[in-house]
Design an enzyme around this catalytic site. Structure first.
Site, mmCIF file in Angstrom:
data_model
loop_
_atom_site.group_PDB
_atom_site.id
_atom_site.type_symbol
_atom_site.label_atom_id
_atom_site.label_comp_id
_atom_site.label_asym_id
_atom_site.label_seq_id
_atom_site.Cartn_x
_atom_site.Cartn_y
_atom_site.Cartn_z
ATOM 1 N N HIS A 298 0.853 -1.194 0.000
ATOM 2 C CA HIS A 298 0.000 0.000 0.000
ATOM 3 C C HIS A 298 0.890 1.247 0.000
ATOM 4 C CE1 HIS A 298 -2.864 3.034 1.351
ATOM 5 N NE2 HIS A 298 -3.808 2.226 0.930
ATOM 6 N N GLU B 109 0.790 3.852 1.629
ATOM 7 C CA GLU B 109 1.155 4.337 2.970
ATOM 8 C C GLU B 109 2.309 3.515 3.540
ATOM 9 O OE1 GLU B 109 -2.825 4.245 4.597
ATOM 10 O OE2 GLU B 109 -3.363 5.883 3.244
ATOM 11 N N GLY C 247 -7.622 9.011 -0.030
ATOM 12 C CA GLY C 247 -8.016 9.786 1.134
ATOM 13 C C GLY C 247 -8.135 11.272 0.855
ATOM 14 N N SER D 295 -10.457 7.080 -3.111
ATOM 15 C CA SER D 295 -11.700 7.829 -2.873
ATOM 16 C C SER D 295 -12.909 7.245 -3.606
ATOM 17 C CB SER D 295 -11.506 9.309 -3.227
ATOM 18 O OG SER D 295 -10.496 9.882 -2.397
ATOM 19 N N GLY E 101 -10.972 2.649 1.086
ATOM 20 C CA GLY E 101 -10.529 3.040 2.419
ATOM 21 C C GLY E 101 -11.675 3.661 3.200
HETATM 22 C C1 PEP Z 1 -6.899 3.011 0.365
HETATM 23 O O1 PEP Z 1 -6.444 3.289 1.462
HETATM 24 O O2 PEP Z 1 -6.500 1.986 -0.212
HETATM 25 C C2 PEP Z 1 -7.884 3.908 -0.233
HETATM 26 C C3 PEP Z 1 -8.223 3.719 -1.484
HETATM 27 O O3 PEP Z 1 -8.387 4.897 0.583
HETATM 28 P P1 PEP Z 1 -9.600 5.916 0.228
HETATM 29 O O4 PEP Z 1 -10.707 5.081 -0.340
HETATM 30 O O5 PEP Z 1 -9.965 6.508 1.546
HETATM 31 O O6 PEP Z 1 -9.063 6.883 -0.741
#
Ligand code: PEP
Length: 256
Positions: free
Chosen positions: A96, A98, A174, A214, A235
């Site tokens: 990921h 992050e 995010g 998102s 997410g």
């Molecule tokens: C994720 O963390 O893999 C992600 C897609 O987050 P979000 O949907 O919040 O953008």
């Protein structure tokens, strides 16, 4: 057409004493597998046993957000692939953004993680995606290609066929900003072309490529109906049982 996979990444949210409402909400709302959609939620490690308890016998599979590539030993604070299978996991997210950006995971380490996950019988969800400046400079394809090849060059055809890929443009995670359906389709098509060159058409066509960034009920339809989008890695919206379920229902109704 591949069977859709809708995956929820809870990140560092919902400890074992907090997750009951979300897990129970999913348990009662989701009846999806028999209707052509695979579902997985990836809670924090400490919530896996609570998720297993509440979701046992439901259509919702459990996944983890990370793993260590060694089987066992002196790796304080780490969790192995076999510990995840023992905890009821079927999937694990690898690489990921992050993990890459905040915890220094590089392509070589991520390749080891995917290999360890697959060897233990887990389904690895490999995340790839470019940063905003890389997209602006037109380097997004090269970035994603490098991330992919680092892992694919380590896999035989059998393992490749079990891989799941998540294309997650980092600028859309995010942030509330999503790739346009056309941008998503273009990158998914590109990813599939790399899979095709590496493993041949049959395997490439069967590998599920999820979009992440998102995704929410308001934009899920237009993203999921793209030809090469086989599901979503979600997410924020996966922390709300009704939003997550709504995305699943949208996937169920798409006829590609
Ligand atoms: C994720 O963390 O893999 C992600 C897609 O987050 P979000 O949907 O919040 O953008």
């Amino acid at each position: 057409m591949n069977r859709y996979l809708i995956a929820g990444n809870w990140k560092m949210n919902q400890g074992p004493e907090e997750a009951n409402e979300l897990l129970s909400g999913l348990r009662t709302r989701i009846h999806a597998e028999e209707e052509g959609v695979d579902i997985v939620v990836c809670p924090p490690f400490v919530t896996l046993s609570e998720a297993r308890r509440i979701l046992n016998g439901s259509d919702v599979h459990i996944g983890a957000q990370n793993l260590h590539h060694e089987e066992k030993g002196a790796f304080t604070g780490e969790i192995s692939a076999s510990m995840l299978t023992q905890s009821g996991c079927r999937y694990v997210i690898c690489g990921h953004s992050e993990r890459r950006d905040l915890f220094g995971e590089d392509d070589a380490l991520i390749a080891k993680k995917v290999h360890a996950a697959q060897a233990a019988g887990l389904l690895a969800i490999l995340c790839v995606g470019e940063h905003l400046e890389q997209r602006k400079s037109g380097d997004h394809e090269a970035v994603v290609k490098q991330q992919l090849l680092a892992v694919l060059s380590n896999l035989n055809k059998e393992d490749a066929a079990r891989l799941v890929i998540a294309y997650e443009p980092v600028w859309a995670i995010g942030t509330g900003e999503t790739a346009t359906p056309a941008q998503a389709q273009e990158m998914h098509r590109y990813i599939r072309s790399i899979l095709d060159e590496t493993f041949g058409n049959e395997i490439a066509a069967g590998i599920r490529i999820l979009y992440g960034g998102s995704m929410k009920p308001a934009n899920a339809q237009e993203l999921l109906e793209q030809r090469d989008v086989d599901g979503g890695l979600i997410g924020g919206a996966s922390l709300d049982a009704s939003s997550f379920t709504e995305i699943i229902s949208i996937a169920q109704q798409i006829d590609k």
